[in-house]
Every structure is written in structure tokens, then in C-alpha cells.
Design a protein around this motif. Structure first.
Motif, PDB file in Angstrom:
ATOM      1  N   PHE A 116       0.826  -1.211   0.000  1.00 18.93           N
ATOM      2  CA  PHE A 116       0.000   0.000   0.000  1.00 18.93           C
ATOM      3  C   PHE A 116       0.860   1.260   0.000  1.00 18.93           C
ATOM      4  CE2 PHE A 116      -1.063   3.053   3.423  1.00 18.93           C
ATOM      5  CZ  PHE A 116      -2.038   3.811   2.779  1.00 18.93           C
ATOM      6  N   ARG A 117       1.843   1.303   0.868  1.00 18.53           N
ATOM      7  CA  ARG A 117       2.689   2.493   0.971  1.00 18.53           C
ATOM      8  C   ARG A 117       3.496   2.702  -0.311  1.00 18.53           C
ATOM      9  NH1 ARG A 117       7.378   4.756   3.081  1.00 18.53           N
ATOM     10  NH2 ARG A 117       7.029   6.480   4.554  1.00 18.53           N
ATOM     11  N   ASN A 119       2.522   1.807  -3.287  1.00 16.05           N
ATOM     12  CA  ASN A 119       1.569   2.314  -4.276  1.00 16.05           C
ATOM     13  C   ASN A 119       1.290   3.796  -4.083  1.00 16.05           C
ATOM     14  OD1 ASN A 119       1.225  -0.089  -5.693  1.00 16.05           O
ATOM     15  ND2 ASN A 119      -0.439  -0.793  -4.377  1.00 16.05           N
ATOM     16  N   VAL A 120       1.189   4.220  -2.839  1.00 24.17           N
ATOM     17  CA  VAL A 120       1.004   5.652  -2.568  1.00 24.17           C
ATOM     18  C   VAL A 120       2.185   6.451  -3.113  1.00 24.17           C
ATOM     19  CG1 VAL A 120       0.871   7.404  -0.754  1.00 24.17           C
ATOM     20  CG2 VAL A 120      -0.494   5.306  -0.575  1.00 24.17           C
ATOM     21  N   ASN A 123       2.317   7.684  -6.730  1.00 23.68           N
ATOM     22  CA  ASN A 123       1.589   8.886  -7.144  1.00 23.68           C
ATOM     23  C   ASN A 123       2.531  10.068  -7.375  1.00 23.68           C
ATOM     24  OD1 ASN A 123      -1.084   7.854  -7.024  1.00 23.68           O
ATOM     25  ND2 ASN A 123      -1.077   8.048  -4.803  1.00 23.68           N
ATOM     26  N   LEU A 194      -7.044  -1.195   2.561  1.00 23.08           N
ATOM     27  CA  LEU A 194      -5.821  -0.446   2.270  1.00 23.08           C
ATOM     28  C   LEU A 194      -5.795   0.021   0.825  1.00 23.08           C
ATOM     29  CD1 LEU A 194      -3.203  -2.592   4.238  1.00 23.08           C
ATOM     30  CD2 LEU A 194      -4.037  -0.301   4.833  1.00 23.08           C
ATOM     31  N   GLU A 195      -6.328  -0.800  -0.086  1.00 24.66           N
ATOM     32  CA  GLU A 195      -6.421  -0.370  -1.482  1.00 24.66           C
ATOM     33  C   GLU A 195      -7.341   0.832  -1.612  1.00 24.66           C
ATOM     34  OE1 GLU A 195      -6.011   0.434  -5.196  1.00 24.66           O
ATOM     35  OE2 GLU A 195      -4.789  -1.150  -4.272  1.00 24.66           O
ATOM     36  N   SER A 198      -5.569   3.878  -0.364  1.00 24.52           N
ATOM     37  CA  SER A 198      -4.589   4.397  -1.332  1.00 24.52           C
ATOM     38  C   SER A 198      -5.272   5.226  -2.409  1.00 24.52           C
ATOM     39  CB  SER A 198      -3.813   3.241  -1.976  1.00 24.52           C
ATOM     40  OG  SER A 198      -4.599   2.546  -2.936  1.00 24.52           O
ATOM     41  N   GLN A 199      -6.534   4.915  -2.711  1.00 28.30           N
ATOM     42  CA  GLN A 199      -7.263   5.643  -3.743  1.00 28.30           C
ATOM     43  C   GLN A 199      -7.858   6.944  -3.225  1.00 28.30           C
ATOM     44  OE1 GLN A 199     -10.015   2.995  -5.710  1.00 28.30           O
ATOM     45  NE2 GLN A 199      -8.445   1.452  -6.112  1.00 28.30           N
ATOM     46  N   ARG A 596      -4.400   5.641 -12.786  1.00 27.10           N
ATOM     47  CA  ARG A 596      -3.801   5.054 -11.573  1.00 27.10           C
ATOM     48  C   ARG A 596      -3.011   3.793 -11.917  1.00 27.10           C
ATOM     49  NH1 ARG A 596      -8.417   4.243  -8.623  1.00 27.10           N
ATOM     50  NH2 ARG A 596      -8.157   6.228  -7.524  1.00 27.10           N
ATOM     51  N   ARG A 600       1.122   2.928 -11.604  1.00 30.45           N
ATOM     52  CA  ARG A 600       1.629   1.757 -10.890  1.00 30.45           C
ATOM     53  C   ARG A 600       2.396   0.797 -11.800  1.00 30.45           C
ATOM     54  NH1 ARG A 600      -3.045   0.127  -6.432  1.00 30.45           N
ATOM     55  NH2 ARG A 600      -3.374   2.233  -5.607  1.00 30.45           N
TER      56      ARG A 600
END
Length: 621
Positions: A116-117, A119-120, A123, A194-195, A198-199, A596, A600
Motif C-alpha cells: 500500500f505504501r 503504491n502511494v 503517485n 488499504l487499497e 490508497s485511492q 492510476r 503503478r
């Protein structure tokens, strides 16, 4: 209120810097666009930034404009998102605590948080990540903290058809602290939360830092239990990295099953320790092989992302290259009609090949294969037997099979061959159960001649088998299956065959797959509506879900992402949310989700010109 005021002060301070170029702006910042966006009637409207009106960048506007924000798939329960955001630095995003009943669950949550982190962080554009202005706004950003706390109440660490996957997510902000709280009954629900979290985080182009919505409440759970993508690695080989990307994109879209069609008549790329000759004779090259370590890696890679990796070992048809070695080893022919010509007489596409189902050694080999598959994919809650496209003429022109029927007192009519096929399927299920130490695993079979209404109950127990629908939505077989009480997975080819539209799949020139399935058709294909049309009932208890299929006739590593995505994400919302509205209501979020995926590392196909993304609602025909 304090947070909103602080955020507005920071944004006004930034706008003054941008428009009038006065200190204490950072000298490294350059104005790149005169445009900004304002939320009007849940639509982001592009306007000129004159320094007087408070405009946002596009990502900020989309994050805070509209009931569903930028969440994909749309949540099914309560959803409330504040129209304000707060800014923070990536290093300020931390896991505050995990409450879980076992160390195994806790370890999975920790792994999911790191994903998760990461993926953040994706951005943030290259060179970004630090506040680009000084003064009070810079102080506000650097002092803000975002804490995540996760509570999981259940012990489940492997997906099954009984797994809930539900979650709640709360976000609150007080002063310089934002707390995100996740509560789920199982790890998979926590991972989905968590997904979603992240969105609800985006990069603010104007500020040059990350931002999160200041307040949110989400209650969510999937409508369907089975939400899949089929990947065929026999017709063309795919690298482990390509399959990892597929799992990444599935996780981003909350799909939960990668159906791995590993082998077919074309190739046998799976290296089995107990049967190394299968890959030796069946792989395209020594480099195009999946070893046990590769499989175990992908199974675990998927698990921590909320995706089961489900093997399909197709039989009795779709068995060709890789089976040639047995006769020289004194085992007789395990496969018949291998690479036989003219292929049109013996199979649906070249190369031909079917199992010799009257050779006892065929079953001995299958037992070994099942045992090893159960080991490297362990543990399995489902198993796909294939079971489609059997060519009766192949068996009817094989002397030893014809002789066997005559010896048993049967003729060469179709029903005699179907009985032989049904007997094989029963033996295959028994062998799988024995390999699984006596514990039966539900088997999945494609629709076929064996699943037709006057034949299926004689050969396939509805308690033991799930039927995957590969026909068109109007096929009367769907009604038959549901009214007879069979559980089904929809993959109707008129909407969810993602390999169509790139040329004939059949070398004969007779194509049933000529039309491309756009994301709109994928999105609007509702299993419940199909069932209601055909039977008068939604049969919600029997429809487990659905799956988009990608046969790899025209696909390899270079085009995999664009063939699957973002259309696979359209499937994901249909199966997670089952919305009452059609694709038009989802388009803005869908286009944003495609962006998005690209951030990724997924090379998802472009949906529309960038101008259309920046000017919502102006590109309809």
C-alpha cells in the motif's frame, strides 16, 4: 474546521506565489499551466486560474468532487467523503498498529501495508515528493502525520468461496494528525481497505506533495464471491514479471482470482519434478518454463494482494505437445491425434491432441500431475479441470478406443463416447481427491457437450462441480444449469472474451470472435440480469461471479497489459459492486483508475484523448 482553514490558507498562499511570483516562493517552482478545476454539480470544470478564484489541480478536484470520489470499484455500502484534503509527506505515512488473532495474519497485514505504501509513493512524479514552497504552508505539510491502524478479527489467511472480504474504513483529521482506521473480519477485507485508502490519496500538482481526504467513512463488501481473469500461457509464454503485473492490476481493482490456463495442445511450459519429460517435450524453449519456485512465488505474490492463483489443467481435450514421450517409455499412447492433419477433422484449432482415456497409464500420470499441482499451488480451494472442446471424431478414429468400446458392448454413437468421457471425468475427480489426502475440492468445468441439459445430471454432480459459462448470454444452457441447481461462473464470450477483435482465433477463417469487446460492453454485462432474462430469477445463490478470459492467440508480454487493462477493471466493478447504472455513470472514475494503473507500472490502454479527461462530459457522441 481548523484543518480546512489551514488547508485554505496554504492554498491561497500558494496561489499568490504562483500568480504574482513573489517571495517566499521556492525559486525552483515554475508555473506550468494557467488552468485549474472547480467542482460544479459533481463535475470537475476546467477554468482559467486568475488568482482570485480558489481552483484545484485535476487530481485534487476528482478526489473531492462526486459521491464516489476516485474509488474503484465503487463501494457497496455506506460512503461519505469530505470535500477537503490535507497535505503530507510520504515519510509521514506510518503503520500505527495491527490487532490480529494470529502472527500469520499480522505478518500478512504488514506485507499488505508495505505494498500500500509503495503504491502511494507511485503517485509522486519523478523529482516530486517535497513541498515546493516555504513559509506557513511548508510548515503545515512537514508537520502533518498520517497514521494507519488495522484490526482483523478472523484467522483466515487463504481465500475460499466462504471468505467475506468485507471491511470498514474511517479517516479522521484533528490538527496535524490524520488517522485511518481499518476494521475487517479477515485479512483480505483489510487488504481491500488499504487499497481503498490508497485511492483516497492523490498527488497535488500545485503544492508538489501528497494529499489525503480529511474525513471519510466507507463500509464495503463484494457482491460476488468469484471475480476472475483467465490468462492462457500455452499459446504464448508470459514471463513471471508479466504475471506479477497482472496480479498488481487485479489487486488495484479488487479482483480475486487469476485463472491460470497453464497448458494446452500448443505447449506444456510447466516443469514437474516428478515428470520432467512433460516440459522437455512440451515447452517452446528451455527459457520458457515455469518451475516450482516460480509457481510458489506467484501464488504467494497473489495471496498478499488478495488474489488466489487457480490452476487449470485441461483434460481430456487440450492435451497435446508434452505428451509425446510416453510411448518410447513403454507406457503406450497417452495422447491421441497429436499434431494430426488435416486438423479440421480432429480439433477446433491446430495443433490437435486429446488424452487416451482407455490407457491405464494415462490415469497414473494424471495422478502424479495432480499430486504435484496440489503441492506447488498449495492449498487449493478450487481446481479447474477444463473439459471443453472434445472432438469425438478424434476418439472415433483411434483404433484402441474403438476396440475398447466394442469389447464393452458399446457402439460408436455419440452417447457411447459421452459415457466414456463422463467416466473419465469421474476418475479425474477421484484422482484429485486421492492426491488431496481424501479431501474433495470443488471442480470447475467449462460448458461443453457434457453439460447439455439432457446429459449433465448423468455425469456431473452439482455438489461436486461448478460450471463456467463460455457460451453467449442467450444460450438456453444457462437456464438449464441454473434451474437444475448448478453453481456457475459467467464468462459469456459475447462480452467477456478479451481476446476478440484482433483477427480470427480460428485458422479456418470462420470467426466467432471478430468483434472487439470495449470496456463499456464489459461493464454492462450483468450475470444477474442475464439470469433474470432467461429464467425469471436472479439465482443469486448459484451465481458465484464471473471471469474475463484472455486466450493468448494474439498476445504475449509486449501486449498483455493493454489487452487486459483497463477492461479488466470494468469487469471488476461489475463483479464487486454490480451497479444498477450503466457505464456512463462510471466513466470519469474509470478513466481516472486507468491513470492510476499506469502510475503503478501497468501499460493500460488509453481510453480517450487527454482533453476529454480534462473536460468531463464533453466527449460523448
Amino acid at each position: 474546521m481548523i484543518t480546512k482553514v489551514a488547508s485554505d490558507v496554504g492554498r491561497i498562499f500558494l496561489l499568490v506565489c504562483l500568480v504574482f511570483s513573489v517571495p517566499p516562493c521556492s525559486t525552483t517552482f515554475r508555473l506550468t499551466s494557467p488552468w485549474g478545476w472547480r467542482c460544479i454539480n459533481e463535475t470537475c470544470v476546467k477554468q482559467e486560474n486568475d488568482g482570485v478564484r480558489s481552483l484545484a489541480d485535476l487530481s485534487t478536484c476528482k478526489l473531492t468532487c462526486g459521491q464516489d470520489s476516485t474509488i474503484w470499484p465503487s463501494p457497496t455500502g455506506f460512503l461519505k467523503i469530505a470535500p477537503q484534503t490535507v497535505h503530507f509527506l510520504l515519510e509521514s505515512l506510518t503503520l500505527r498498529g495491527i490487532t490480529a488473532p494470529t502472527d500469520q495474519v499480522k505478518e500478512l497485514v504488514e506485507k499488505a501495508f508495505h505494498i500500500f505504501r509503495d503504491n502511494v509513493g507511485k503517485n509522486i512524479p519523478e523529482g516530486g515528493g517535497k513541498a515546493t514552497v516555504m513559509g506557513p504552508f511548508h510548515k503545515q505539510v512537514t508537520s502533518h502525520r498520517v497514521f494507519v491502524a488495522v484490526t482483523v478479527t478472523g484467522r483466515v489467511t487463504r481465500l475460499s468461496l466462504e471468505t467475506s472480504e468485507a471491511y470498514t474504513l474511517g479517516i479522521t483529521t484533528r490538527g496535524d494528525v490524520t488517522n485511518a482506521t481499518v476494521l475487517a473480519g479477515d485479512f483480505f477485507g483489510a487488504r481491500h481497505a488499504l487499497e481503498t485508502l490508497s485511492q483516497l490519496i492523490e498527488y497535488d500538482e500545485l503544492a508538489g506533495v501528497l494529499q489525503i481526504v480529511s474525513t471519510a467513512a466507507v463500509v464495503d463488501a463484494p457482491v460476488y464471491k468469484y471475480r476472475g481473469i483467465l490468462l492462457d500461457t500455452s499459446r504464448n509464454f508470459f514471463s513471471v514479471r508479466a504475471i506479477e503485473r497482472t496480479l498488481d492490476a487485479m489487486a488495484a481493482s479488487k479482483l480475486n482470482t487469476l485463472h491460470w490456463h497453464i497448458t494446452d495442445t500448443h505447449s506444456f511450459p510447466l516443469y514437474l519434478e516428478s515428470l520432467p519429460r512433460m516440459a522437455f517435450f512440451g515447452a517452446y524453449s528451455p527459457r520458457e518454463i515455469y518451475r516450482a519456485a516460480d509457481v510458489r512465488h506467484l501464488v504467494e505474490y497473489g495471496r498478499v494482494r488478495g488474489v488466489r492463483v487457480l490452476p487449470e489443467f485441461p483434460a481430456p481435450a487440450h492435451a497435446g505437445n508434452g505428451w509425446q514421450w510416453a510411448q518410447k517409455q513403454g507406457l503406450g499412447k497417452l495422447g491421441v491425434c497429436l499434431n494430426q492433419e488435416p486438423w479440421q477433422s480432429y480439433c477446433v484449432e491446430p495443433p490437435c491432441g486429446q488424452l487416451n482415456i482407455i490407457n491405464n497409464n494415462t490415469y497414473n500420470i494424471l495422478a502424479q500431475i495432480y499430486k504435484e499441482l496440489l503441492d506447488i499451488f498449495s492449498p487449493l480451494d478450487l481446481f479447474h479441470f477444463g473439459g471443453s472442446k472434445v472432438n469425438l471424431n478424434c476418439w472415433n478414429t483411434t483404433e484402441e478406443i474403438v476396440a475398447h468400446l466394442e469389447k464393452e458392448g458399446h457402439g460408436r454413437d455419440h452417447e457411447s463416447f459421452y459415457r466414456l468421457w463422463g467416466s473419465f471425468q469421474k476418475s479425474a475427480l477421484d484422482l484429485l481427491t486421492q492426491a488431496n489426502q481424501g479431501k474433495q475440492i470443488p471442480g470447475i468445468l467449462w460448458t461443453s457437450q457434457l453439460t447439455e441439459k439432457d446429459r449433465i445430471e448423468s455425469h456431473l454432480d452439482p455438489q461436486q462441480y461448478i460450471i463456467q459459462i463460455l457460451t453467449n448470454r442467450t444460450d438456453k444452457m444457462i437456464k438449464s444449469l441454473l434451474t437444475k441447481g448448478y453453481r456457475v461462473i459467467f464468462s459469456n464470450q459475447d462480452a467477456w472474451n478479451l481476446g476478440c477483435g484482433f483477427g480470427n482465433l480460428s485458422p479456418s477463417g470462420k470467426s466467432w470472435c471478430i468483434n472487439y469487446k470495449g470496456w463499456q460492453a464489459v461493464y454492462d454485462n450483468s450475470p444477474n440480469n442475464i439470469s433474470a432474462t432467461l429464467t425469471g430469477s436472479s439465482h443469486r445463490n448459484l451465481i458465484l461471479g464471473g471471469e474475463a478470459v484472455l486466450w493468448s492467440h494474439h498476445v504475449d508480454d509486449t501486449t498483455l497489459d493493454s489487452k487486459l487493462w483497463p477492461r479488466g477493471a470494468a469487469l471488476a466493478e461489475r463483479l464487486w459492486t454490480n451497479p444498477d447504472t450503466n457505464w456512463e455513470a462510471a466513466e470519469t472514475r474509470f478513466v481516472h483508475h486507468r491513470q492510476r494503473l499506469v502510475r503503478r507500472g501497468i501499460m493500460a490502454q488509453r481510453v480517450q484523448p487527454e482533453w476529454c479527461r480534462q473536460n468531463e462530459g464533453h466527449c460523448y457522441l
